[in-house]
Motif scaffolding. Sequence first.
Motif, PDB file in Angstrom:
ATOM      1  N   ASN A 385     -28.749  -8.134   3.408  1.00 26.65           N
ATOM      2  CA  ASN A 385     -29.390  -8.723   4.582  1.00 26.65           C
ATOM      3  C   ASN A 385     -30.845  -8.258   4.724  1.00 26.65           C
ATOM      4  O   ASN A 385     -31.472  -8.465   5.759  1.00 26.65           O
ATOM      5  CB  ASN A 385     -28.589  -8.340   5.841  1.00 26.65           C
ATOM      6  CG  ASN A 385     -28.942  -9.171   7.058  1.00 26.65           C
ATOM      7  OD1 ASN A 385     -29.115 -10.386   6.967  1.00 26.65           O
ATOM      8  ND2 ASN A 385     -29.060  -8.512   8.207  1.00 26.65           N
ATOM      9  N   GLY A 386     -31.375  -7.602   3.691  1.00 28.33           N
ATOM     10  CA  GLY A 386     -32.756  -7.140   3.721  1.00 28.33           C
ATOM     11  C   GLY A 386     -32.954  -5.828   4.444  1.00 28.33           C
ATOM     12  O   GLY A 386     -34.081  -5.486   4.819  1.00 28.33           O
ATOM     13  N   VAL A 387     -31.872  -5.080   4.652  1.00 33.47           N
ATOM     14  CA  VAL A 387     -31.933  -3.824   5.402  1.00 33.47           C
ATOM     15  C   VAL A 387     -31.834  -2.649   4.432  1.00 33.47           C
ATOM     16  O   VAL A 387     -30.809  -2.474   3.761  1.00 33.47           O
ATOM     17  CB  VAL A 387     -30.804  -3.743   6.446  1.00 33.47           C
ATOM     18  CG1 VAL A 387     -30.876  -2.432   7.218  1.00 33.47           C
ATOM     19  CG2 VAL A 387     -30.867  -4.939   7.396  1.00 33.47           C
ATOM     20  N   GLU A 388     -32.888  -1.844   4.375  1.00 32.01           N
ATOM     21  CA  GLU A 388     -32.890  -0.666   3.523  1.00 32.01           C
ATOM     22  C   GLU A 388     -32.196   0.493   4.235  1.00 32.01           C
ATOM     23  O   GLU A 388     -32.097   0.526   5.458  1.00 32.01           O
ATOM     24  CB  GLU A 388     -34.325  -0.271   3.159  1.00 32.01           C
ATOM     25  CG  GLU A 388     -35.026  -1.281   2.268  1.00 32.01           C
ATOM     26  CD  GLU A 388     -34.304  -1.487   0.943  1.00 32.01           C
ATOM     27  OE1 GLU A 388     -33.865  -0.476   0.352  1.00 32.01           O
ATOM     28  OE2 GLU A 388     -34.161  -2.641   0.509  1.00 32.01           O
ATOM     29  N   LEU A 389     -31.728   1.461   3.457  1.00 29.37           N
ATOM     30  CA  LEU A 389     -31.069   2.641   3.995  1.00 29.37           C
ATOM     31  C   LEU A 389     -32.110   3.728   4.161  1.00 29.37           C
ATOM     32  O   LEU A 389     -32.792   4.093   3.206  1.00 29.37           O
ATOM     33  CB  LEU A 389     -29.938   3.081   3.068  1.00 29.37           C
ATOM     34  CG  LEU A 389     -28.953   1.961   2.693  1.00 29.37           C
ATOM     35  CD1 LEU A 389     -27.918   2.470   1.697  1.00 29.37           C
ATOM     36  CD2 LEU A 389     -28.247   1.425   3.932  1.00 29.37           C
ATOM     37  N   GLY A 390     -32.253   4.242   5.384  1.00 28.03           N
ATOM     38  CA  GLY A 390     -33.362   5.131   5.694  1.00 28.03           C
ATOM     39  C   GLY A 390     -33.005   6.592   5.766  1.00 28.03           C
ATOM     40  O   GLY A 390     -32.354   7.141   4.873  1.00 28.03           O
ATOM     41  N   ASN A 391     -33.375   7.247   6.867  1.00 26.97           N
ATOM     42  CA  ASN A 391     -33.247   8.698   6.995  1.00 26.97           C
ATOM     43  C   ASN A 391     -32.119   9.090   7.949  1.00 26.97           C
ATOM     44  O   ASN A 391     -31.403   8.234   8.466  1.00 26.97           O
ATOM     45  CB  ASN A 391     -34.581   9.295   7.449  1.00 26.97           C
ATOM     46  CG  ASN A 391     -35.024   8.742   8.799  1.00 26.97           C
ATOM     47  OD1 ASN A 391     -34.253   8.687   9.760  1.00 26.97           O
ATOM     48  ND2 ASN A 391     -36.280   8.319   8.885  1.00 26.97           N
ATOM     49  N   ASN A 392     -31.999  10.398   8.165  1.00 26.40           N
ATOM     50  CA  ASN A 392     -30.948  10.924   9.039  1.00 26.40           C
ATOM     51  C   ASN A 392     -31.552  11.479  10.331  1.00 26.40           C
ATOM     52  O   ASN A 392     -31.097  12.494  10.857  1.00 26.40           O
ATOM     53  CB  ASN A 392     -30.162  12.023   8.314  1.00 26.40           C
ATOM     54  CG  ASN A 392     -28.815  12.305   8.965  1.00 26.40           C
ATOM     55  OD1 ASN A 392     -28.181  11.412   9.533  1.00 26.40           O
ATOM     56  ND2 ASN A 392     -28.377  13.557   8.896  1.00 26.40           N
ATOM     57  N   GLU A 393     -32.590  10.792  10.846  1.00 28.80           N
ATOM     58  CA  GLU A 393     -33.318  11.268  12.023  1.00 28.80           C
ATOM     59  C   GLU A 393     -33.296  10.247  13.163  1.00 28.80           C
ATOM     60  O   GLU A 393     -34.202  10.207  13.989  1.00 28.80           O
ATOM     61  CB  GLU A 393     -34.776  11.567  11.642  1.00 28.80           C
ATOM     62  CG  GLU A 393     -34.933  12.608  10.554  1.00 28.80           C
ATOM     63  CD  GLU A 393     -34.479  13.992  10.996  1.00 28.80           C
ATOM     64  OE1 GLU A 393     -34.585  14.278  12.204  1.00 28.80           O
ATOM     65  OE2 GLU A 393     -34.015  14.769  10.145  1.00 28.80           O
ATOM     66  N   ALA A 394     -32.279   9.422  13.255  1.00 31.71           N
ATOM     67  CA  ALA A 394     -32.237   8.354  14.251  1.00 31.71           C
ATOM     68  C   ALA A 394     -32.081   8.899  15.668  1.00 31.71           C
ATOM     69  O   ALA A 394     -31.471   9.948  15.889  1.00 31.71           O
ATOM     70  CB  ALA A 394     -31.088   7.399  13.942  1.00 31.71           C
ATOM     71  N   GLY A 395     -32.641   8.126  16.622  1.00 28.91           N
ATOM     72  CA  GLY A 395     -32.459   8.436  18.040  1.00 28.91           C
ATOM     73  C   GLY A 395     -31.466   7.522  18.723  1.00 28.91           C
ATOM     74  O   GLY A 395     -30.906   7.855  19.760  1.00 28.91           O
ATOM     75  N   GLY A 396     -31.259   6.332  18.152  1.00 24.09           N
ATOM     76  CA  GLY A 396     -30.220   5.426  18.625  1.00 24.09           C
ATOM     77  C   GLY A 396     -30.653   4.329  19.564  1.00 24.09           C
ATOM     78  O   GLY A 396     -29.983   3.332  19.701  1.00 24.09           O
TER      79      GLY A 396
END
Length: 466
Positions: A385-396
Amino acid sequence: MKTLPSLSLAGIIITSLLGCQSSNLQYQDNKTSHQLQQSAVNSNLGYDIVESLTVEVGPRLAGGKNDLVAVKWAEDKFKSLGYDKVYKEPVKVPVWSRGDASAEVVSPFPQPLVITALGGSVATPENGLTAEIVRFHTLADLKKAEPAQVKGKIVFIDQKTERHKAGNGYGKSVGGRSKGAIAAAKKGAVAIVIRSIGTDHDRMAHTGAMRYKDGIKKIPAAALSAPDANQLNAILKRDKKVVISLKLSPQHLGYSTSYNVIGEIKGQNKPEEIVLIGAHLDSWDEGTGALDDGAGVSIVMAAGKHILDLPTRPARTVRVVLYAAEELGLIGGKQYVKTHKNELNNHYIAAESDFGAGYIYRIDVNVAPQKFEQVKNELSSMKINGVELGNNEAGGGPDVSMMPSLGVPVASLRQDGRDYFDYHHTPNDTIDKIDPKALAQNIAAYTQFAYLMAQSTTDLRPIKKK
């Protein structure tokens, strides 16, 4: 002793079988995820939902005349979509009425200015007030100023909002809106006007919440459109003494009861565990709240509906929460964690859509560091769907931003927000600004995320608390 090789071989066989079973489950989940993505991007459901909200309800300021109309709309919409459980939870909200706003340059070059009251502002005297302005580039500059420089004047904070894909410029400039009245009043100012917290060049002022502090005088607060802020700068170049008049008539009308509105899809195997996806139902009263946050409402409602339409329910419960009074200070989000404090350990992961409808390009999470790579693997089908996997620093997201400090894992699905602050909190926040294809891509991303997390076999805790 001869049994040891047999036991060892049996262990290898069992481990191998479990591995095959796990691999097969992942394959099936990815297959379903792909199917969900395809059904979502080819559906008009999300656009139909946001059109329904903005046409049938329109602007819905928390505590305002359309607030409970929006609550009823949300309940009815969840029910019409077939959610297993639909309910609402009370939230106490302040009632503030905008009234009228006008301003003009009195001298040296008389002319009108386009302004709007900031949310929560007090009124000017009935006949308005007139004073010289004192300009500061930033809130920090105001805080450094000598009180004699400010006393008896109208403070003008002139910080521009930078345009960024991730919306980072907003965080740099928004302090002038939220805290400027406190800083100005401390130094004796009679009012404050700010350059709108926006990236547009339209002659429309951006509203937004501001705050007062107990023990410090409450002064009127307003935002200027960007062209009018530019005009004041041009006048100041010609004459350092610029006098403006300001007239605002907002009213504080006490408190009322609004509601967080919730729809649930009951999990098949672990119904007590919750994957939460949310948005906020309220909006400012200037536009129709299409981008902020009608888009988010449609994204999470439609994502739930696509999961509902599967032949088999996922393992965990998917809970869609439409929060009350986000614009007035995350009031619904704060109330949610109070109401559900004994249930937060069962919240598997949470995410919120509140940044318009630009394409989602990346997903970040906040999970146990040692499980990060495993979670990325489980979410890998979102790449289609064009969504890359990023980091582990999300705020939500705003209304779930308090959850990580309480130990709840969260995710942030990052949208391209380069034009979001062109329309944010203005009369220009209307449905024609939504690209239906981009909206459908958002819905696909939230559908995949919610489904895959509802099926996940990974223990996401303990997270790094923020």
